[in-house]
Write a protein that holds these residues in place. Structure first.
Motif, mmCIF file in Angstrom:
data_model
loop_
_atom_site.group_PDB
_atom_site.id
_atom_site.type_symbol
_atom_site.label_atom_id
_atom_site.label_comp_id
_atom_site.label_asym_id
_atom_site.label_seq_id
_atom_site.Cartn_x
_atom_site.Cartn_y
_atom_site.Cartn_z
ATOM 1 N N TRP A 101 -13.795 6.424 26.550
ATOM 2 C CA TRP A 101 -12.442 5.921 26.770
ATOM 3 C C TRP A 101 -12.102 4.861 25.729
ATOM 4 C CZ3 TRP A 101 -16.473 3.188 28.195
ATOM 5 C CH2 TRP A 101 -16.340 1.839 28.504
ATOM 6 N N TRP A 102 -10.829 4.509 25.641
ATOM 7 C CA TRP A 102 -10.355 3.628 24.576
ATOM 8 C C TRP A 102 -11.043 2.266 24.594
ATOM 9 C CZ3 TRP A 102 -8.327 -1.045 25.857
ATOM 10 C CH2 TRP A 102 -7.869 -1.216 27.161
ATOM 11 N N GLY A 103 -11.389 1.759 25.787
ATOM 12 C CA GLY A 103 -12.016 0.444 25.870
ATOM 13 C C GLY A 103 -13.401 0.375 25.263
ATOM 14 N N SER A 104 -14.018 1.533 24.997
ATOM 15 C CA SER A 104 -15.370 1.527 24.438
ATOM 16 C C SER A 104 -15.428 0.888 23.053
ATOM 17 C CB SER A 104 -15.918 2.960 24.374
ATOM 18 O OG SER A 104 -15.132 3.762 23.501
ATOM 19 N N VAL A 105 -14.286 0.849 22.341
ATOM 20 C CA VAL A 105 -14.318 0.266 20.995
ATOM 21 C C VAL A 105 -14.648 -1.227 21.046
ATOM 22 C CG1 VAL A 105 -12.703 1.980 20.075
ATOM 23 C CG2 VAL A 105 -11.808 -0.175 20.998
ATOM 24 N N PHE A 106 -14.355 -1.873 22.168
ATOM 25 C CA PHE A 106 -14.659 -3.299 22.285
ATOM 26 C C PHE A 106 -16.137 -3.560 22.572
ATOM 27 C CE2 PHE A 106 -10.100 -3.179 23.407
ATOM 28 C CZ PHE A 106 -9.627 -4.088 22.471
ATOM 29 N N LEU A 107 -16.828 -2.587 23.133
ATOM 30 C CA LEU A 107 -18.220 -2.796 23.523
ATOM 31 C C LEU A 107 -19.178 -2.761 22.341
ATOM 32 C CD1 LEU A 107 -18.340 -0.734 26.837
ATOM 33 C CD2 LEU A 107 -17.881 -3.169 26.490
ATOM 34 N N VAL A 108 -18.669 -2.389 21.153
ATOM 35 C CA VAL A 108 -19.504 -2.456 19.943
ATOM 36 C C VAL A 108 -20.011 -3.875 19.739
ATOM 37 C CG1 VAL A 108 -19.504 -2.136 17.440
ATOM 38 C CG2 VAL A 108 -18.260 -0.540 18.892
ATOM 39 N N ALA A 109 -19.245 -4.861 20.205
ATOM 40 C CA ALA A 109 -19.612 -6.265 19.997
ATOM 41 C C ALA A 109 -20.865 -6.669 20.761
ATOM 42 C CB ALA A 109 -18.456 -7.173 20.411
ATOM 43 N N LEU A 110 -21.159 -6.011 21.874
ATOM 44 C CA LEU A 110 -22.221 -6.503 22.758
ATOM 45 C C LEU A 110 -23.598 -6.506 22.108
ATOM 46 C CD1 LEU A 110 -21.163 -5.095 26.238
ATOM 47 C CD2 LEU A 110 -20.655 -7.300 25.176
ATOM 48 N N PRO A 111 -24.091 -5.388 21.543
ATOM 49 C CA PRO A 111 -25.418 -5.448 20.935
ATOM 50 C C PRO A 111 -25.485 -6.402 19.744
ATOM 51 C CG PRO A 111 -24.349 -3.351 20.460
ATOM 52 C CD PRO A 111 -23.528 -4.022 21.495
ATOM 53 N N VAL A 112 -24.385 -6.498 18.976
ATOM 54 C CA VAL A 112 -24.372 -7.396 17.815
ATOM 55 C C VAL A 112 -24.460 -8.843 18.271
ATOM 56 C CG1 VAL A 112 -23.031 -8.167 15.831
ATOM 57 C CG2 VAL A 112 -23.067 -5.745 16.439
ATOM 58 N N MET A 113 -23.658 -9.215 19.245
ATOM 59 C CA MET A 113 -23.671 -10.593 19.716
ATOM 60 C C MET A 113 -24.951 -10.926 20.475
ATOM 61 S SD MET A 113 -21.231 -12.012 18.407
ATOM 62 C CE MET A 113 -19.595 -11.818 17.712
ATOM 63 N N ALA A 114 -25.505 -9.962 21.184
ATOM 64 C CA ALA A 114 -26.779 -10.195 21.869
ATOM 65 C C ALA A 114 -27.880 -10.487 20.864
ATOM 66 C CB ALA A 114 -27.137 -8.971 22.720
ATOM 67 N N LEU A 115 -27.903 -9.716 19.768
ATOM 68 C CA LEU A 115 -28.911 -9.950 18.728
ATOM 69 C C LEU A 115 -28.722 -11.311 18.088
ATOM 70 C CD1 LEU A 115 -31.266 -8.392 17.433
ATOM 71 C CD2 LEU A 115 -29.671 -7.578 15.689
ATOM 72 N N LEU A 116 -27.471 -11.699 17.864
ATOM 73 C CA LEU A 116 -27.197 -13.010 17.275
ATOM 74 C C LEU A 116 -27.645 -14.134 18.210
ATOM 75 C CD1 LEU A 116 -25.884 -14.787 15.097
ATOM 76 C CD2 LEU A 116 -23.691 -14.439 16.252
ATOM 77 N N LEU A 117 -27.386 -13.993 19.498
ATOM 78 C CA LEU A 117 -27.768 -15.036 20.452
ATOM 79 C C LEU A 117 -29.274 -15.152 20.596
ATOM 80 C CD1 LEU A 117 -25.061 -14.384 23.198
ATOM 81 C CD2 LEU A 117 -25.238 -16.402 21.728
ATOM 82 N N ILE A 118 -29.997 -14.045 20.392
ATOM 83 C CA ILE A 118 -31.462 -14.073 20.488
ATOM 84 C C ILE A 118 -32.088 -14.647 19.221
ATOM 85 C CG2 ILE A 118 -33.529 -12.636 20.646
ATOM 86 C CD1 ILE A 118 -31.881 -10.718 22.416
ATOM 87 N N LEU A 119 -31.628 -14.175 18.051
ATOM 88 C CA LEU A 119 -32.263 -14.548 16.794
ATOM 89 C C LEU A 119 -31.715 -15.859 16.217
ATOM 90 C CD1 LEU A 119 -32.412 -11.070 14.996
ATOM 91 C CD2 LEU A 119 -34.221 -12.237 16.267
ATOM 92 N N GLY A 120 -30.458 -16.185 16.536
ATOM 93 C CA GLY A 120 -29.847 -17.374 15.964
ATOM 94 C C GLY A 120 -30.624 -18.657 16.188
ATOM 95 N N PRO A 121 -30.978 -19.003 17.433
ATOM 96 C CA PRO A 121 -31.720 -20.246 17.659
ATOM 97 C C PRO A 121 -33.091 -20.271 16.997
ATOM 98 C CG PRO A 121 -30.726 -19.446 19.702
ATOM 99 C CD PRO A 121 -30.571 -18.354 18.701
#
Length: 519
Positions: A179-199
């Motif tokens: 569905w159309w809203g799936s385009v926003f969920l691309v952010a989740l794995p990217v931001m999760a990786l950033l939150l894990i590796l950033g600190p």
């Protein structure tokens, strides 16, 4: 000697900046993640507009705000977020922004009304405004060696280009299966990786002497940027009018008030003295010029391929792919050129090459036009690629390290203004040329509404042409394509002139500036 300790040249008293190590380069890869996502989110929604329109049934005004509010909030929040990072810590702000972006992405994916999507896109824009200044200011502090910092910024610039190229591809795949809203969920794995590796991989930097954030200055910065961007966009959509002029005037008045306040404050949001340095102010101006000509060209090229040459969206995307690839490669190779020449000469040379590319594209109306169009577009992308790397490098390196966040925000804000100006001014120029040419080609017996539709855009003329008998319809369509082509090539000529002006400005004002902003 540790990676963070400066060395002293034994033959002189000069301090040699320390070289970045493996940790910094791996950290740079982490910083590239939000940059990819930032530019992907600018393009991916456009593909989902037909589907979300069918589901949410937004009005025309609501749809306009769904598309535009993200960019508006990014542009209006950049200065505040850049300065906030200087005060609370660049890594902390990046982590907060990443978490907010992920949460807003989930909300946007599952909204049930147009109003909710507008709110979600606004929050996404505010969160996205933390990403570019935080990542760029962290690069300023992680890579103290000028040569390494230029390479790092080249990679940073290339990650934005890669995100812009990947966004339509990933969005198209998702929309084919979900569905159309799936385009926003691309952010989740990217931001999760950033939150894990950033600190783990990113150091924390903040100005230890920073005072409190002046809230009124933050409000003024938002009030200065938003009306100007909105007014410029109204010009692009409706042409010059009283509303757009009033918005721009209001923004300029608030901007002047903001500047005066910064000069009086002991701890300003932006240190206005930075603009006295030619490396800083001229680099911002050249960056605006580069983004101006790039945005205008990319806007019209896709329409020219599809509406004039009759390509499908996929064919147009494939023929435009070499432009994006050239830009990525050029951004990666730019540090090699920059290390051997003064910045002013590199910028002037790059913009001269850009001018040559636009001249080639402008000649594409004649024989062999298609290949001139393709090769000319590759050449102007090659010329522009070092411009963004070097102007960004000069802006952040000229500012003191403790002001890196504010400087990075100004660099990004100048890009937003350049893009908006390019779309508005070049769009208005092309539209005026189109309407002027089409005035004599539209059949006089058309209904007023159909006549206005045909005079507005080539797409509108195509709709009207289908409703006419075969002979008049074909004649109208041919005239519309010729009119659009004239407007397109007129805009290309304007880009060539503006790029040449930028080359002269850079060559004269930055001729004595060295890497790192020194004279």
């Amino acid at each position: 000697m540790s990676a963070i300790e400066p060395a002293v040249d034994a033959g002189s008293s000069a301090i040699i900046p320390p070289k970045a190590g493996r940790r910094e380069w791996v950290g740079l890869a982490v910083l590239a993640l939000p940059c990819l996502l930032y530019s992907m989110d600018l393009t991916v929604l456009n593909l989902a507009v037909p589907q979300l329109s069918a589901v949410l049934n937004p009005s025309s005004i609501q749809l306009l705000w769904i598309v535009d509010i993200y960019g508006f909030m990014v542009a209006g929040s950049l200065i505040t977020m850049g300065t906030l990072g200087d005060r609370i810590g660049r890594r902390r702000l990046l982590m907060l922004g990443a978490a907010a972006f992920g949460a807003a992405s989930v909300f946007a994916a599952f909204v049930t009304s147009a109003e909710m999507l507008i709110v979600a896109r606004a929050v996404l824009g505010i969160a996205a405004a933390t990403l570019a200044p935080s990542t760029l200011s962290l690069i300023r502090n992680m890579f103290l060696d000028p040569g390494q910092r230029t390479v790092a910024i080249g990679i940073w610039i290339a990650s934005f280009s890669a995100g812009g190229a990947l966004g339509p591809v990933i969005g198209g795949v998702l929309l084919s299966y979900f569905w159309w809203g799936s385009v926003f969920l691309v952010a989740l794995p990217v931001m999760a990786l950033l939150l894990i590796l950033g600190p783990v991989l990113l150091p924390e930097y903040r100005d230890p002497k920073a005072g409190r954030l002046d809230i009124f200055s933050a409000v003024l910065s938002l009030g200065a940027v938003l009306p100007v961007i909105y007014g410029i966009k109204r010009i692009a959509e409706d042409g010059p009018n009283g509303v757009s002029a009033l918005c721009i005037l209001l923004g300029l008045v608030i901007g002047a008030t903001f500047a005066r306040r910064q000069l009086r404050l002991a701890d300003p949001l932006i240190d206005m003295r930075l603009f006295r340095a030619p490396a800083f102010s001229t680099s911002l101006a050249v960056n605006i010029i580069g983004v101006f000509v790039a945005f205008g060209m990319f806007l019209f090229m896709a329409q020219y391929f599809q509406l004039v040459l009759g390509m499908s969206p996929l064919e147009a995307g494939l023929w435009m792919a070499p432009m994006g690839g050239t830009f990525i490669i050029g951004s990666m190779l730019a540090p090699l050129v920059i290390s051997r020449m003064r910045p002013g000469f590199v910028l002037a040379g790059g913009l001269m090459v850009t001018t040559l590319g636009y001249i080639m594209v402008g000649m594409a109306a004649g024989p062999g036009g298609f290949w001139l169009l393709i090769f000319g577009s590759i050449i102007f992308c090659l010329g522009l690629s070092p411009v963004f790397t070097l102007t960004t490098d000069l802006v952040v390196s000229t500012a003191p390290p403790e002001r890196a966040g504010a400087a990075a925000a100004l660099a990004e804000t100048s890009s937003e203004f350049g893009g908006a100006l390019g779309i508005a001014i070049l769009g208005s120029l092309a539209t005026a040329a189109y309407r002027s040419t089409m005035g004599a080609a539209v059949p006089p017996d058309l209904p007023p509404a159909a006549m206005e539709t045909a005079l507005n855009t080539l797409g509108g003329a195509m709709v009207v042409a289908v409703q006419l008998p075969p002979g008049p319809g074909a004649a109208l369509l041919d005239a519309a394509r010729q009119a659009f082509s004239q407007g397109f090539f007129l805009s290309v000529s304007a880009c060539a002139v503006i790029a040449l002006i930028g080359a002269i400005l850079a060559g004269v004002m930055l001729r004595r500036v060295q890497i790192g902003g020194a004279h």
